[in-house]
Every structure is written in C-alpha cells, then in structure tokens.
Design a protein around this motif. Structure first.
Motif, PDB file in Angstrom:
ATOM      1  N   THR A  72       0.801  -1.263   0.030  1.00  0.00           N
ATOM      2  CA  THR A  72      -0.018  -0.006   0.008  1.00  0.00           C
ATOM      3  C   THR A  72       0.905   1.353   0.017  1.00  0.00           C
ATOM      4  N   ILE A  73       0.411   2.350  -0.714  1.00  0.00           N
ATOM      5  CA  ILE A  73       1.127   3.573  -0.355  1.00  0.00           C
ATOM      6  C   ILE A  73       0.345   4.508  -0.074  1.00  0.00           C
ATOM      7  N   MET A  74       0.729   5.254   1.202  1.00  0.00           N
ATOM      8  CA  MET A  74       0.122   6.333   1.659  1.00  0.00           C
ATOM      9  C   MET A  74       0.893   7.548   1.513  1.00  0.00           C
ATOM     10  N   SER A  75       0.370   8.341   0.314  1.00  0.00           N
ATOM     11  CA  SER A  75       1.085   9.693  -0.104  1.00  0.00           C
ATOM     12  C   SER A  75       1.251  10.739   0.744  1.00  0.00           C
ATOM     13  N   TYR A  76       2.085  11.094   1.197  1.00  0.00           N
ATOM     14  CA  TYR A  76       2.239  12.615   1.797  1.00  0.00           C
ATOM     15  C   TYR A  76       1.888  13.713   0.626  1.00  0.00           C
ATOM     16  N   SER A  77       0.329  13.443   0.295  1.00  0.00           N
ATOM     17  CA  SER A  77       0.281  14.496  -0.856  1.00  0.00           C
ATOM     18  C   SER A  77       0.297  15.932  -0.684  1.00  0.00           C
ATOM     19  N   ALA A  78      -0.146  16.180   0.629  1.00  0.00           N
ATOM     20  CA  ALA A  78      -0.182  17.644   0.833  1.00  0.00           C
ATOM     21  C   ALA A  78       0.971  17.920   2.019  1.00  0.00           C
ATOM     22  N   LYS A  79       2.041  18.135   1.799  1.00  0.00           N
ATOM     23  CA  LYS A  79       3.002  18.246   2.667  1.00  0.00           C
ATOM     24  C   LYS A  79       3.502  19.625   2.470  1.00  0.00           C
ATOM     25  N   TYR A  80       3.052  20.477   3.461  1.00  0.00           N
ATOM     26  CA  TYR A  80       3.503  21.851   3.479  1.00  0.00           C
ATOM     27  C   TYR A  80       4.902  22.135   4.270  1.00  0.00           C
ATOM     28  N   ALA A  81       5.657  23.367   3.530  1.00  0.00           N
ATOM     29  CA  ALA A  81       7.095  23.633   3.924  1.00  0.00           C
ATOM     30  C   ALA A  81       6.667  24.583   5.361  1.00  0.00           C
ATOM     31  N   SER A  82       6.589  23.842   6.364  1.00  0.00           N
ATOM     32  CA  SER A  82       6.121  24.220   7.714  1.00  0.00           C
ATOM     33  C   SER A  82       7.221  24.349   8.628  1.00  0.00           C
ATOM     34  N   ALA A  83       7.105  25.561   9.274  1.00  0.00           N
ATOM     35  CA  ALA A  83       7.902  25.348  10.815  1.00  0.00           C
ATOM     36  C   ALA A  83       7.788  24.572  11.706  1.00  0.00           C
ATOM     37  N   PHE A  84       6.685  23.650  11.783  1.00  0.00           N
ATOM     38  CA  PHE A  84       6.537  22.729  12.847  1.00  0.00           C
ATOM     39  C   PHE A  84       7.165  21.525  12.852  1.00  0.00           C
ATOM     40  N   TYR A  85       8.234  21.213  11.856  1.00  0.00           N
ATOM     41  CA  TYR A  85       9.035  20.262  11.530  1.00  0.00           C
ATOM     42  C   TYR A  85      10.244  20.129  12.614  1.00  0.00           C
ATOM     43  N   GLY A  86      10.522  21.146  13.129  1.00  0.00           N
ATOM     44  CA  GLY A  86      12.042  21.251  13.770  1.00  0.00           C
ATOM     45  C   GLY A  86      12.423  20.110  14.648  1.00  0.00           C
ATOM     46  N   PRO A  87      11.467  19.828  15.763  1.00  0.00           N
ATOM     47  CA  PRO A  87      11.889  18.650  16.442  1.00  0.00           C
ATOM     48  C   PRO A  87      12.081  17.456  15.933  1.00  0.00           C
ATOM     49  N   PHE A  88      11.357  17.242  14.931  1.00  0.00           N
ATOM     50  CA  PHE A  88      11.442  15.831  14.204  1.00  0.00           C
ATOM     51  C   PHE A  88      12.851  15.690  13.508  1.00  0.00           C
ATOM     52  N   ARG A  89      13.258  16.728  12.909  1.00  0.00           N
ATOM     53  CA  ARG A  89      14.567  17.034  12.237  1.00  0.00           C
ATOM     54  C   ARG A  89      15.787  16.640  13.137  1.00  0.00           C
ATOM     55  N   ASP A  90      15.504  17.138  14.418  1.00  0.00           N
ATOM     56  CA  ASP A  90      16.572  16.756  15.627  1.00  0.00           C
ATOM     57  C   ASP A  90      16.518  15.250  15.944  1.00  0.00           C
ATOM     58  N   ALA A  91      15.119  14.556  15.823  1.00  0.00           N
ATOM     59  CA  ALA A  91      15.032  13.513  16.143  1.00  0.00           C
ATOM     60  C   ALA A  91      15.647  12.565  15.102  1.00  0.00           C
ATOM     61  N   VAL A  92      15.627  12.862  13.781  1.00  0.00           N
ATOM     62  CA  VAL A  92      16.566  11.940  12.883  1.00  0.00           C
ATOM     63  C   VAL A  92      17.707  12.394  12.452  1.00  0.00           C
ATOM     64  N   GLY A  93      18.214  13.531  13.188  1.00  0.00           N
ATOM     65  CA  GLY A  93      19.634  14.166  12.869  1.00  0.00           C
ATOM     66  C   GLY A  93      19.832  14.858  11.601  1.00  0.00           C
ATOM     67  N   ALA A  94      18.712  15.262  11.027  1.00  0.00           N
ATOM     68  CA  ALA A  94      18.721  15.879   9.711  1.00  0.00           C
ATOM     69  C   ALA A  94      18.820  17.607   9.837  1.00  0.00           C
ATOM     70  N   ALA A  95      18.616  18.046  11.144  1.00  0.00           N
ATOM     71  CA  ALA A  95      18.513  19.491  11.271  1.00  0.00           C
ATOM     72  C   ALA A  95      19.811  20.222  10.949  1.00  0.00           C
ATOM     73  N   GLY A  96      20.937  19.529  11.488  1.00  0.00           N
ATOM     74  CA  GLY A  96      22.399  20.366  11.395  1.00  0.00           C
ATOM     75  C   GLY A  96      22.780  20.327  10.195  1.00  0.00           C
TER      76      GLY A  96
END
Length: 333
Positions: free
Chosen positions: A195-219
């Motif tokens: 099955t594919i669940m597409s992130y079809s409407a993913k916004y360029a949001s400022a609410f993702y900051g903690p997630f990027r910390d969690a996966v090590g992508a922020a820096g």
C-alpha cells in the motif's frame, strides 16, 4: 436543505447534553485505537533507549528495544507503526546511497517487527533527508533539489523497503511523479499488495523542527524546502496534488502538518472521499507537551481533544506520538 430549528423553549439543545449517556448517543464522531499510527525513531546499537530532548517522552531506540516497544503497541491494539531512522552521520552522503541499503536501520527494523509482531502493520518513510549530507528530501545538484534523479533514488528505496516486508510505504518527499514511478516498480517486482500512503499535501512548515532533531537532519540542512514542499497559503494546490497522486496509484493520502491544516483535511475528504490521514507533527506535539509540563494544560484532556479534532475534520486516522497514551485511555473506556 438544512431543517428549520424550532425556537426556544420548544428547542433546547442542552437536552441532549444532560448526561454522559445522552452525549454518547448524540456524538457525531468517534475516536478509536484503530485510528492511531505510532511514529517511532530507530538508531544503531543494542539495548539503547535515548530521549529526544525537544520531544518530551519520545525516544530513539535500537532495533531490539524498538521491537519491544512495538510489541507493547500491538498489545494496546494500535494497528500500525511508522519507522523513521536516525542513522550515524558517517552514513550521510551526497547521493544518499544508504537509503536503499537492504540492511539499513529501517529495513532491519521492518524485518525484525514482521518476524516477531507480524500482526501489526509497518509503515515506512520514503525521503532522502535522513541519509542526505545536505539534509534535503532530494538529491542536491548545484544548489537545486533535482526531481527526476531523486525519483530514481526513491524507487530504489521503496523497493528495498517492500522487499524487507513493509506493509505501507509513505513517500514524504514531494517530488513530482514519484507515486507513479513507485507504483510501477512495485507492480513489476511482485509487490502488488504493498500500500502507498502518499504525503500528498505536505507543507513547507516551521512545525517540523523537533522531528529533524530526532532523525539528525537539522544540522545538515542547507537552505529551506520551499521549492518542493507546499506554500502554507495554498489550498487549491493541495487538491490538485491529491488528485494527481490518486491517479498515479496512491491508496491513501496524508495532510501534513495536522492541526494547523484541518481545513485541508476536511476539503480532501469531502472532495475525494478516499482514506485520508493527517500527521500530528513533532512541533504540534512539542507545543502541547511544553504547556503540559508547565502545568498549563491537562495532558489527557488536551491530548484526546486534539485527536478528536482530526476525526471531526474527516480524517480516517492520525499519525501521532501520543498513540500509546491515547490507546490506554481509549481501552479503559
């Protein structure tokens, strides 16, 4: 046509709110454990469980402890988990080759879960940012996030996850044409049931900051993601993206972030009537937890109210870090 409401006192709308029993009988929406998908973070090592500082109560776990956590989720009746890897920085490259390594963290965990907790559905993330030296969801060439070369990489990533046993693939990259390319590859490689669940409407949001910390992508992130994620001002574009992804082979669609975009959830469900999901993202969770920890909000009440908002907006399910805590409350009712 909306019926006419008789005037007071013939109509007293408080009558149906008088007791818990009457409120239950007239409730318009229901939240159940079956509506919950739990996002989990996996890291290398053994017997490791470390907190994500910007997301109180959320952990990065090694594969072995991740499996134990998934067992607990399954026992609560949570139907699905979504895996997000936090790989070592040494594995981040310009071409993101680790993304389709059959033995990367995500694929290791998929196999481990399906071996020990086969009844739970495993969802994955398809985007290059955890493995990208530039922190972007796509391959970067001369400062540009290139679309078609990225799609080729995403197809390889999707096939590796399907081979490992993933039930639901979640392309979250927002590249054009990636759903059609992934669906075609799945069909041609014996994965017709994935099955594919597409992130079809993913916004360029400022609410993702903690997630990027969690996966090590922020820096690692250079610049922003506005050339491929959506403008928060747009709604018609979301409808066009949903329609495109459905035509290309998406089975389910997602709106991300969640609560700031409930209007998009409602419009998608109303216009398409397809399985519609939202992600209560890291920033939403972190804001609520910060207020809860300061004693300004009641944890259980605000958690359940926030989740019901998604159901009221038309969502069939919610990706939420609150899933285990919410499941315990729902199971106790």
């Amino acid at each position: 046509m909306r019926p006419t409401v008789a005037p007071f006192p013939t109509t007293r709308l408080r009558r149906t709110r008088r007791s818990a029993a009457l409120r239950a009988l007239t409730s318009e929406n229901t939240l159940s454990v079956g509506d919950l998908i739990w996002p989990i973070f996996v890291r290398a090592g053994e017997n490791i469980e470390e907190p994500v500082p910007s997301m109180p109560g959320v952990m990065r776990r090694s594969v072995d402890l991740s499996v134990e956590a998934v067992k607990e989720a399954a026992a609560l009746g949570i139907p699905a988990v979504c895996i997000f890897p936090s790989p070592d920085i040494s594995l981040k490259t310009e071409l993101c080759e680790e993304a389709w390594n059959p033995d990367n963290l995500s694929n290791q965990l998929i196999r481990a879960i399906k071996a020990e907790v086969p009844e739970i559905a495993v969802m994955t993330d398809i985007a290059l940012d955890p493995y990208n030296a530039n922190g972007h969801d796509g391959i970067v060439r001369d400062g540009e996030i290139v679309n078609d070369e990225t799609v080729e990489a995403l197809v390889k990533m999707a096939l590796a996850q399907a081979d490992a046993g993933a039930d639901i693939l979640g392309p979250s990259d927002m590249m054009d044409g990636r759903i059609g390319a992934i669906r075609k590859a799945l069909e041609e490689n014996g994965h017709q049931g994935v099955t594919i669940m597409s992130y079809s409407a993913k916004y360029a949001s400022a609410f993702y900051g903690p997630f990027r910390d969690a996966v090590g992508a922020a820096g690692a992130l250079t610049g922003d993601k506005k050339t491929y994620q959506m403008d928060p001002a747009n709604t018609d574009e979301a409808v066009r993206l949903i329609e495109r992804d459905l035509m290309e082979g998406a089975d389910m669609v997602m709106v991300k972030p969640g609560m700031p975009y409930l209007d998009i959830c409602r419009r998608v469900k109303t216009e398409f009537g397809v399985p519609t999901y939202a992600y209560q993202v890291s920033g939403e969770y972190a804001m609520l937890m910060a207020a809860i920890q300061n004693g300004w909000l009641d944890h259980d009440k605000v958690m359940m109210e926030s989740l019901m908002a998604f159901k009221r907006a038309g969502c069939d399910g919610i990706l939420t870090y609150f899933a285990p805590a919410a499941a315990k409350i729902l199971n106790a009712r």
